[in-house]
Design a protein around this motif. Structure first.
Motif, PDB file in Angstrom:
ATOM      1  N   PRO A  57      -0.662  -3.539  47.304  1.00  0.00           N
ATOM      2  CA  PRO A  57      -0.529  -2.094  47.122  1.00  0.00           C
ATOM      3  C   PRO A  57      -0.885  -1.355  48.408  1.00  0.00           C
ATOM      4  CG  PRO A  57      -1.729  -3.090  45.287  1.00  0.00           C
ATOM      5  CD  PRO A  57      -1.592  -4.148  46.328  1.00  0.00           C
ATOM      6  N   PRO A  58      -0.102  -0.372  48.801  1.00  0.00           N
ATOM      7  CA  PRO A  58      -0.434   0.383  50.019  1.00  0.00           C
ATOM      8  C   PRO A  58      -1.806   1.044  49.899  1.00  0.00           C
ATOM      9  CG  PRO A  58       1.835   0.818  49.353  1.00  0.00           C
ATOM     10  CD  PRO A  58       1.199   0.036  48.238  1.00  0.00           C
ATOM     11  N   PRO A  59      -2.678   0.843  50.879  1.00  0.00           N
ATOM     12  CA  PRO A  59      -4.029   1.428  50.800  1.00  0.00           C
ATOM     13  C   PRO A  59      -4.115   2.790  51.465  1.00  0.00           C
ATOM     14  CG  PRO A  59      -3.931  -0.096  52.621  1.00  0.00           C
ATOM     15  CD  PRO A  59      -2.558  -0.089  52.003  1.00  0.00           C
ATOM     16  N   GLY A  60      -5.234   3.461  51.212  1.00  0.00           N
ATOM     17  CA  GLY A  60      -5.543   4.692  51.918  1.00  0.00           C
ATOM     18  C   GLY A  60      -4.580   5.832  51.661  1.00  0.00           C
ATOM     19  N   VAL A  61      -4.030   5.924  50.438  1.00  0.00           N
ATOM     20  CA  VAL A  61      -3.067   6.988  50.148  1.00  0.00           C
ATOM     21  C   VAL A  61      -3.798   8.329  50.088  1.00  0.00           C
ATOM     22  CG1 VAL A  61      -1.302   7.831  48.567  1.00  0.00           C
ATOM     23  CG2 VAL A  61      -1.628   5.364  48.864  1.00  0.00           C
ATOM     24  N   ARG A  62      -3.292   9.290  50.841  1.00  0.00           N
ATOM     25  CA  ARG A  62      -3.872  10.637  50.898  1.00  0.00           C
ATOM     26  C   ARG A  62      -2.788  11.655  50.602  1.00  0.00           C
ATOM     27  NH1 ARG A  62      -6.537   7.384  54.277  1.00  0.00           N
ATOM     28  NH2 ARG A  62      -8.753   7.748  54.706  1.00  0.00           N
ATOM     29  N   ILE A  63      -3.201  12.796  50.065  1.00  0.00           N
ATOM     30  CA  ILE A  63      -2.236  13.839  49.726  1.00  0.00           C
ATOM     31  C   ILE A  63      -2.724  15.172  50.240  1.00  0.00           C
ATOM     32  CG2 ILE A  63      -3.283  14.259  47.453  1.00  0.00           C
ATOM     33  CD1 ILE A  63      -0.390  14.738  46.416  1.00  0.00           C
ATOM     34  N   ASP A  64      -1.769  15.985  50.724  1.00  0.00           N
ATOM     35  CA  ASP A  64      -2.073  17.334  51.200  1.00  0.00           C
ATOM     36  C   ASP A  64      -1.007  18.259  50.628  1.00  0.00           C
ATOM     37  OD1 ASP A  64      -3.131  19.483  52.606  1.00  0.00           O
ATOM     38  OD2 ASP A  64      -1.910  19.079  54.376  1.00  0.00           O
ATOM     39  N   ARG A  65      -1.460  19.223  49.826  1.00  0.00           N
ATOM     40  CA  ARG A  65      -0.509  20.120  49.181  1.00  0.00           C
ATOM     41  C   ARG A  65      -0.524  21.485  49.847  1.00  0.00           C
ATOM     42  NH1 ARG A  65       0.326  21.429  42.725  1.00  0.00           N
ATOM     43  NH2 ARG A  65       2.088  22.847  43.010  1.00  0.00           N
ATOM     44  N   ASP A  66       0.688  22.035  50.003  1.00  0.00           N
ATOM     45  CA  ASP A  66       0.839  23.383  50.534  1.00  0.00           C
ATOM     46  C   ASP A  66       1.892  24.090  49.684  1.00  0.00           C
ATOM     47  OD1 ASP A  66       0.934  25.695  51.964  1.00  0.00           O
ATOM     48  OD2 ASP A  66       1.868  24.829  53.756  1.00  0.00           O
ATOM     49  N   GLY A  67       1.416  24.803  48.647  1.00  0.00           N
ATOM     50  CA  GLY A  67       2.327  25.510  47.760  1.00  0.00           C
ATOM     51  C   GLY A  67       3.230  24.571  46.993  1.00  0.00           C
ATOM     52  N   SER A  68       4.527  24.659  47.240  1.00  0.00           N
ATOM     53  CA  SER A  68       5.502  23.840  46.507  1.00  0.00           C
ATOM     54  C   SER A  68       5.777  22.508  47.196  1.00  0.00           C
ATOM     55  CB  SER A  68       6.811  24.620  46.355  1.00  0.00           C
ATOM     56  OG  SER A  68       7.363  24.910  47.635  1.00  0.00           O
ATOM     57  N   THR A  69       4.983  22.179  48.216  1.00  0.00           N
ATOM     58  CA  THR A  69       5.196  20.948  48.986  1.00  0.00           C
ATOM     59  C   THR A  69       3.947  20.082  48.954  1.00  0.00           C
ATOM     60  OG1 THR A  69       6.757  22.044  50.475  1.00  0.00           O
ATOM     61  CG2 THR A  69       5.743  20.000  51.262  1.00  0.00           C
ATOM     62  N   ALA A  70       4.135  18.779  48.784  1.00  0.00           N
ATOM     63  CA  ALA A  70       3.036  17.819  48.856  1.00  0.00           C
ATOM     64  C   ALA A  70       3.411  16.716  49.837  1.00  0.00           C
ATOM     65  CB  ALA A  70       2.739  17.212  47.489  1.00  0.00           C
ATOM     66  N   THR A  71       2.517  16.437  50.789  1.00  0.00           N
ATOM     67  CA  THR A  71       2.762  15.394  51.782  1.00  0.00           C
ATOM     68  C   THR A  71       1.801  14.244  51.547  1.00  0.00           C
ATOM     69  OG1 THR A  71       3.506  17.021  53.409  1.00  0.00           O
ATOM     70  CG2 THR A  71       2.834  14.854  54.236  1.00  0.00           C
ATOM     71  N   LEU A  72       2.360  13.047  51.433  1.00  0.00           N
ATOM     72  CA  LEU A  72       1.569  11.837  51.235  1.00  0.00           C
ATOM     73  C   LEU A  72       1.605  11.003  52.501  1.00  0.00           C
ATOM     74  CD1 LEU A  72       2.635  12.676  48.266  1.00  0.00           C
ATOM     75  CD2 LEU A  72       2.056  10.323  47.654  1.00  0.00           C
ATOM     76  N   ASN A  73       0.458  10.445  52.876  1.00  0.00           N
ATOM     77  CA  ASN A  73       0.359   9.493  53.975  1.00  0.00           C
ATOM     78  C   ASN A  73      -0.486   8.316  53.517  1.00  0.00           C
ATOM     79  OD1 ASN A  73       1.512  10.946  56.543  1.00  0.00           O
ATOM     80  ND2 ASN A  73       0.233  12.481  55.514  1.00  0.00           N
ATOM     81  N   TRP A  74      -0.205   7.136  54.042  1.00  0.00           N
ATOM     82  CA  TRP A  74      -0.972   5.946  53.688  1.00  0.00           C
ATOM     83  C   TRP A  74      -0.982   4.973  54.849  1.00  0.00           C
ATOM     84  CZ3 TRP A  74       3.573   7.543  51.430  1.00  0.00           C
ATOM     85  CH2 TRP A  74       4.716   6.763  51.641  1.00  0.00           C
ATOM     86  N   THR A  75      -1.775   3.934  54.722  1.00  0.00           N
ATOM     87  CA  THR A  75      -1.869   2.918  55.767  1.00  0.00           C
ATOM     88  C   THR A  75      -0.727   1.924  55.614  1.00  0.00           C
ATOM     89  OG1 THR A  75      -4.265   3.121  55.859  1.00  0.00           O
ATOM     90  CG2 THR A  75      -3.311   1.111  56.768  1.00  0.00           C
ATOM     91  N   GLY A  76       0.042   1.753  56.664  1.00  0.00           N
ATOM     92  CA  GLY A  76       1.172   0.836  56.609  1.00  0.00           C
ATOM     93  C   GLY A  76       0.735  -0.614  56.498  1.00  0.00           C
ATOM     94  N   LEU A  77       1.537  -1.406  55.804  1.00  0.00           N
ATOM     95  CA  LEU A  77       1.249  -2.828  55.658  1.00  0.00           C
ATOM     96  C   LEU A  77       1.737  -3.605  56.877  1.00  0.00           C
ATOM     97  CD1 LEU A  77       2.175  -3.475  51.897  1.00  0.00           C
ATOM     98  CD2 LEU A  77       0.017  -2.708  52.890  1.00  0.00           C
ATOM     99  N   THR A  78       1.171  -4.801  57.064  1.00  0.00           N
ATOM    100  CA  THR A  78       1.531  -5.650  58.204  1.00  0.00           C
ATOM    101  C   THR A  78       2.343  -6.871  57.791  1.00  0.00           C
ATOM    102  OG1 THR A  78      -0.548  -6.876  58.004  1.00  0.00           O
ATOM    103  CG2 THR A  78      -0.551  -4.944  59.446  1.00  0.00           C
ATOM    104  N   ALA A  79       2.735  -6.960  56.526  1.00  0.00           N
ATOM    105  CA  ALA A  79       3.449  -8.137  56.024  1.00  0.00           C
ATOM    106  C   ALA A  79       4.831  -8.249  56.674  1.00  0.00           C
ATOM    107  CB  ALA A  79       3.588  -8.065  54.509  1.00  0.00           C
ATOM    108  N   SER A  80       5.197  -9.463  57.041  1.00  0.00           N
ATOM    109  CA  SER A  80       6.482  -9.686  57.716  1.00  0.00           C
ATOM    110  C   SER A  80       7.667  -9.479  56.784  1.00  0.00           C
ATOM    111  CB  SER A  80       6.529 -11.100  58.311  1.00  0.00           C
ATOM    112  OG  SER A  80       6.400 -12.077  57.283  1.00  0.00           O
ATOM    113  N   ASN A  81       7.472  -9.606  55.482  1.00  0.00           N
ATOM    114  CA  ASN A  81       8.575  -9.443  54.524  1.00  0.00           C
ATOM    115  C   ASN A  81       8.632  -8.049  53.926  1.00  0.00           C
ATOM    116  OD1 ASN A  81       6.190  -9.918  53.104  1.00  0.00           O
ATOM    117  ND2 ASN A  81       7.240 -10.826  51.354  1.00  0.00           N
ATOM    118  N   LEU A  82       7.942  -7.102  54.542  1.00  0.00           N
ATOM    119  CA  LEU A  82       7.962  -5.721  54.073  1.00  0.00           C
ATOM    120  C   LEU A  82       9.288  -5.057  54.423  1.00  0.00           C
ATOM    121  CD1 LEU A  82       6.406  -3.158  52.989  1.00  0.00           C
ATOM    122  CD2 LEU A  82       5.812  -2.726  55.395  1.00  0.00           C
ATOM    123  N   VAL A  83       9.911  -4.414  53.428  1.00  0.00           N
ATOM    124  CA  VAL A  83      11.127  -3.638  53.648  1.00  0.00           C
ATOM    125  C   VAL A  83      10.813  -2.155  53.724  1.00  0.00           C
ATOM    126  CG1 VAL A  83      13.321  -2.938  52.605  1.00  0.00           C
ATOM    127  CG2 VAL A  83      12.665  -5.344  52.606  1.00  0.00           C
ATOM    128  N   GLY A  84       9.917  -1.688  52.864  1.00  0.00           N
ATOM    129  CA  GLY A  84       9.579  -0.272  52.858  1.00  0.00           C
ATOM    130  C   GLY A  84       8.691   0.066  51.672  1.00  0.00           C
TER     131      GLY A  84
END
Length: 527
Positions: free
Chosen positions: A414-441
């Motif tokens: 599971p992607p770790p470190g998921v954070r959220i920042d909301r500004d009115g009608s918009t929400a932006t999510l950021n998280w720590t990317g994985l290092t697995a070689s078979n990761l597509v997205g």
């Protein structure tokens, strides 16, 4: 966030000029690798874990929850899976006898929270197993807990434990986690199908509740530290028992040999220490009883990221955090010398104390979702201070430590470190990317309800996201939304979802205030 040599000075008051000499003798062969947790090359099937005291409880929880990836374990003065069942009373009086130590300075809280199992004077009584029969009954309960957790999809299939290599240690004088409690862990693994010749239990060393070594007084007095003899109780809870038990005192070496088989003799630890930010793997670590920084020891041969190495996680016990004893746990517990000789990366996650307010200072209403701080000794969570079910994959500390393992070893999760920042009608999510070689997205899922179902109707992206970020638009201004993120592998499969985030503060655990007024509550506080 800096890489550190193994000769790093203790962070407490034991600093002497002799370290200048040591630094000349122990010079790392590789340059600093920065202040982030590195992604290295880890052998398949070579991940293991160990811990002492609360760290042993946590190590066992991690092993059961992630048995498909973690192949060996060392339990030093710990108890069986989900023994406490999110119950402070069971944690302090059934799974251990921590009550007196845990409650020092917060007796008012414990009087309200622990209301059963007392003698005529009102003192708490140990209610845990005292015989083999009682230990076996406790083990049976833990087997049932594991089966229930698996049936609910909260842990790996327990059948993955059958090939595990297991080491258990309990001191003859351990009154905090009595030997029958640790014996219940051995019985748990036997009942789970682990062959008896894969389990080694040591219960003969005449010492107390501590990490045991055979050279602590040599290496530590060399830099001006206090001497902890075998039967001594006190900080840093690392004792030297070479005289009393020369064959069993090197607990770190013995457990690593039990897990990995024949090892080269230990050598000076001349690799790198890297200090990294744990918030990369868990949002608000302090809120969940984890320090801002963790540490990893990287042997010289492993530092280039091309040599296949083993990975071991070593979890400290209560009162052994960096705030309490400086660098003594991750420098002198005995792992690094074996690690250097045998290409074993050693990860040292760090817990942190959370101090409960006094009876006259309840939490501020505007901060009603802050952690109320029921971890005064810097223990790992095995009784539920971070919220219900600290023993499953999604539990804050379990998820964070496993995310660190995944990052080093390049595993999907599971992607770790998921954070959220909301500004009115918009929400932006950021998280720590994985290092697995078979990761597509990654896929992002949104719902107006918690928990968020991982379903096509809740997915908000059309194609897997290639970057660890997503902006969601068109939200209702007064609406509350919940999100989870999954990682997508090359074969199209998805990981379990991340820990949820919400556009409003997400509460997971509630208590009444004041505690001594329960069950009548003047206010309920959550975190």
């Amino acid at each position: 966030m800096v890489a550190r040599r193994i000769d790093r000075q203790p962070l407490i008051s034991y600093r002497l000029s002799i370290l200048i000499l040591l630094s000349l003798l122990l010079v790392p062969a590789h340059p600093a690798m920065g202040g982030t947790l590195p992604s290295l090359k880890v052998e398949e099937g070579a991940i293991s874990i160990s811990g002492v005291s609360s760290g042993a409880f946590m190590a066992h929880q991690l092993h059961v929850a992630h048995g498909a990836d973690i192949k060996g374990i060392g339990v030093i003065a710990g108890g069986p899976y989900n023994c406490a069942r999110s119950d402070l009373y069971r944690g302090m009086q059934v799974c251990s006898d921590f009550f007196t130590d845990y409650c020092e300075g917060i007796e008012w809280l414990c009087r309200a929270a622990l209301t059963i199992g007392r003698d005529d004077t009102g003192a708490p009584l140990y209610q845990g197993p005292k015989t083999d029969a009682e230990a076996e009954a406790l083990a049976e309960e833990s087997v049932a807990e594991a089966e229930r957790a698996f049936a609910a999809g909260h842990i790996d299939n327990p059948e993955a434990l059958r090939d595990a290599r297991v080491y258990l240690f309990s001191a003859t004088g351990d009154t905090l986690v009595p030997t029958p409690v640790t014996n219940a862990v051995a019985m748990f693994y036997t009942k789970m199908g682990v062959p008896t010749d894969h389990i080694r239990t040591v219960t003969t060393v005449p010492t107390i509740h501590a990490m045991i070594t055979d050279n602590f007084n040599d290496v530590f007095t060399g830099v001006g530290g206090r001497i902890n003899e075998c039967r001594e109780t006190g900080s840093p809870f690392i004792n030297d028992c070479r005289a009393e038990a020369p064959d069993e005192a090197d607990v770190a070496g013995n457990l690593l040999r039990q897990i990995y088989g024949g090892l080269n003799d230990r050598v000076n630890a001349t690799g790198l220490f890297i200090e990294f930010k744990q918030k990369t793997f868990i949002v608000d670590p302090e809120r969940h009883g984890m320090d801002t920084d963790g540490f990893v020891y990287v042997p010289r041969n492993c530092a280039d990221g091309r040599t296949p190495c083993k990975l071991h996680v070593a979890l400290h016990g209560c009162r052994q955090t960096e705030d309490s004893i400086g660098d003594l746990w991750y420098t002198y517990a005995g792992y690094n010398e074996w690690a250097e000789a045998n290409d074993i990366i050693v990860l040292y996650p760090q817990a942190q104390s959370i101090h409960f307010p006094s009876p006259d200072e309840p939490p501020h209403p505007d901060r009603h979702c802050d952690n109320l701080g029921v971890n005064p000794r810097g223990c790992w969570d095995f009784w539920g201070y971070t919220g219900p079910d600290p023993h499953v994959r999604s539990a804050p500390q379990v998820a964070a430590i496993k995310a660190m393992i995944n990052h080093i070893a390049g595993l999907m999760g599971p992607p770790p470190g998921v954070r959220i920042d909301r500004d009115g009608s918009t929400a932006t999510l950021n998280w720590t990317g994985l290092t697995a070689s078979n990761l597509v997205g990654y896929n992002v899922y949104r719902s107006a309800f918690h928990p968020v179902a991982v379903s096509a109707s809740n997915r908000v992206n059309d194609q897997p996201l290639t970057a660890p970020t997503f902006t969601d638009t068109g939200l209702e201004a007064d609406g509350e939304y919940f999100y989870v993120v999954t990682a997508v592998a090359a074969d199209g499969s998805e990981t379990p979802p991340s820990r949820p985030v919400a556009t409003e503060t997400l509460c997971e655990f509630c208590v009444c205030w004041p505690l001594d007024a329960a069950p009548r509550c003047s206010k309920t506080f959550c975190w």
